[in-house]
Design a protein around this motif. Sequence first.
Motif, PDB file in Angstrom:
ATOM      1  N   LYS A  12       0.858  -1.196   0.000  1.00 51.91           N
ATOM      2  CA  LYS A  12       0.000   0.000   0.000  1.00 51.91           C
ATOM      3  C   LYS A  12       0.895   1.247   0.000  1.00 51.91           C
ATOM      4  O   LYS A  12       1.950   1.226  -0.626  1.00 51.91           O
ATOM      5  CB  LYS A  12      -0.955  -0.020   1.193  1.00 51.91           C
ATOM      6  CG  LYS A  12      -1.676  -1.361   1.348  1.00 51.91           C
ATOM      7  CD  LYS A  12      -2.695  -1.339   2.441  1.00 51.91           C
ATOM      8  CE  LYS A  12      -3.178  -2.728   2.743  1.00 51.91           C
ATOM      9  NZ  LYS A  12      -4.629  -2.847   2.808  1.00 51.91           N
ATOM     10  N   HIS A  96      -7.848  -3.416  -6.702  1.00 50.95           N
ATOM     11  CA  HIS A  96      -7.838  -3.587  -5.239  1.00 50.95           C
ATOM     12  C   HIS A  96      -9.029  -2.833  -4.654  1.00 50.95           C
ATOM     13  O   HIS A  96      -9.404  -1.774  -5.158  1.00 50.95           O
ATOM     14  CB  HIS A  96      -6.515  -3.050  -4.677  1.00 50.95           C
ATOM     15  CG  HIS A  96      -6.330  -3.392  -3.232  1.00 50.95           C
ATOM     16  ND1 HIS A  96      -6.943  -2.674  -2.232  1.00 50.95           N
ATOM     17  CD2 HIS A  96      -5.626  -4.383  -2.617  1.00 50.95           C
ATOM     18  CE1 HIS A  96      -6.613  -3.209  -1.062  1.00 50.95           C
ATOM     19  NE2 HIS A  96      -5.823  -4.249  -1.281  1.00 50.95           N
ATOM     20  N   GLU A 168     -10.588 -10.952  -2.212  1.00 52.31           N
ATOM     21  CA  GLU A 168     -10.341 -10.157  -1.012  1.00 52.31           C
ATOM     22  C   GLU A 168     -11.669  -9.616  -0.500  1.00 52.31           C
ATOM     23  O   GLU A 168     -12.133  -8.563  -0.957  1.00 52.31           O
ATOM     24  CB  GLU A 168      -9.404  -8.994  -1.339  1.00 52.31           C
ATOM     25  CG  GLU A 168      -8.030  -9.432  -1.799  1.00 52.31           C
ATOM     26  CD  GLU A 168      -6.964  -8.414  -1.428  1.00 52.31           C
ATOM     27  OE1 GLU A 168      -5.974  -8.826  -0.831  1.00 52.31           O
ATOM     28  OE2 GLU A 168      -7.144  -7.224  -1.711  1.00 52.31           O
ATOM     29  N   GLY A 174      -7.520  -5.274   6.308  1.00 47.03           N
ATOM     30  CA  GLY A 174      -7.011  -4.325   7.295  1.00 47.03           C
ATOM     31  C   GLY A 174      -7.872  -4.227   8.546  1.00 47.03           C
ATOM     32  O   GLY A 174      -7.712  -3.312   9.349  1.00 47.03           O
ATOM     33  N   SER A 214      -6.472  -9.650   6.014  1.00 42.07           N
ATOM     34  CA  SER A 214      -5.945  -9.934   7.359  1.00 42.07           C
ATOM     35  C   SER A 214      -5.242 -11.286   7.458  1.00 42.07           C
ATOM     36  O   SER A 214      -5.398 -12.007   8.449  1.00 42.07           O
ATOM     37  CB  SER A 214      -7.067  -9.815   8.401  1.00 42.07           C
ATOM     38  OG  SER A 214      -7.541  -8.485   8.440  1.00 42.07           O
ATOM     39  N   GLY A 235      -1.452  -7.669   3.008  1.00 45.40           N
ATOM     40  CA  GLY A 235      -1.220  -6.243   3.169  1.00 45.40           C
ATOM     41  C   GLY A 235      -0.353  -5.977   4.386  1.00 45.40           C
ATOM     42  O   GLY A 235       0.870  -6.128   4.356  1.00 45.40           O
ATOM     43  N   GLY A 236      -1.002  -5.612   5.497  1.00 44.54           N
ATOM     44  CA  GLY A 236      -0.292  -5.198   6.717  1.00 44.54           C
ATOM     45  C   GLY A 236       0.843  -6.127   7.130  1.00 44.54           C
ATOM     46  O   GLY A 236       1.939  -5.658   7.470  1.00 44.54           O
TER      47      GLY A 236
HETATM   48  C1  PEP Z   1      -4.457  -6.032   0.976  1.00 47.67           C
HETATM   49  O1  PEP Z   1      -4.014  -4.898   1.039  1.00 47.67           O
HETATM   50  O2  PEP Z   1      -4.586  -6.567  -0.142  1.00 47.67           O
HETATM   51  C2  PEP Z   1      -4.831  -6.732   2.204  1.00 47.67           C
HETATM   52  C3  PEP Z   1      -5.373  -7.918   2.116  1.00 47.67           C
HETATM   53  O3  PEP Z   1      -4.576  -6.089   3.399  1.00 47.67           O
HETATM   54  P1  PEP Z   1      -4.492  -6.747   4.864  1.00 47.67           P
HETATM   55  O4  PEP Z   1      -3.678  -8.018   4.731  1.00 47.67           O
HETATM   56  O5  PEP Z   1      -3.815  -5.723   5.705  1.00 47.67           O
HETATM   57  O6  PEP Z   1      -5.900  -7.056   5.290  1.00 47.67           O
END
Ligand code: PEP
Length: 250
Positions: A12, A96, A168, A174, A214, A235-236
């Motif tokens: 991100k 996304h 997703e 997130g 997540s 992501g995170g």
């Molecule tokens: C993402 O940004 O594609 C994502 C899945 O974020 P997170 O893993 O933080 O939920």
Amino acid sequence: MTRMPFLAGNWKMFKTGSEAAEYVEKFKSLIADVKDRQTALAVPATALYQAVAAARGSDLIIGAQNLHWEKEGAFTGEISAPMISAAGASMVIIGHSERRQYFGDDDSAVAKKMAAALLEGLLAVVCVGESLKDRESGQTIDVLAKQLRGALTGFNPAWTQKLVLAYEPVWAIGTGKTATADEAQQSHAFIRSEVASLLGGQAADSLRILYGGSVKPDNAASLMAQPDIDGLLVGGASLQIESFVKIVRY
Ligand code: PEP
């Protein structure tokens, strides 16, 4: 059909070029022995060059997080597929949920971006997923079907090898809420069946579908154990080398 597991990080809007270089140097040495799965990092556009340079000599794929479908033009602030490949990167994330939610990327923009990426020879990671409202009102399947149809209409079967889908669920991104492995598997199985009806059984069989939302070191293995989950979009938890390495080694 065996599908090579694909573990991709999405940074991100985090990390400068030098932070990216430092991460990639360390990361590539920590996973140098991992040969049975592909790894990738989608980095900010400003960090592409440094991440690509740092990844040299490894199989780590570096990609962008978005692109414009035109090759060039008066589109202030945008970058194109040829610019991404000229930076040495070979992948791009498209559609996304943060792009769909905050920047108005709709299904038709996703289709145009996907075609631009694939025509350039980039690996296109196309994201689909339902919101909490969609899920609670029983619309998950309809929303996924609409997004898939929107993205894959006009798809050239020759592109199949360069396409990766990512499921997703927006409510899991997130938020710390992960879809259970069973919930994710149900959506993945549906996505694969839709791809079969849109692109044919062979394409559906070989196409990789990632789960994102997540993902953490402690849930990666149970997600990856599902038959239709071929990889993870993280992501995170990809921002910290240690946690992403654990996820890669799920
Ligand atoms: C993402 O940004 O594609 C994502 C899945 O974020 P997170 O893993 O933080 O939920």
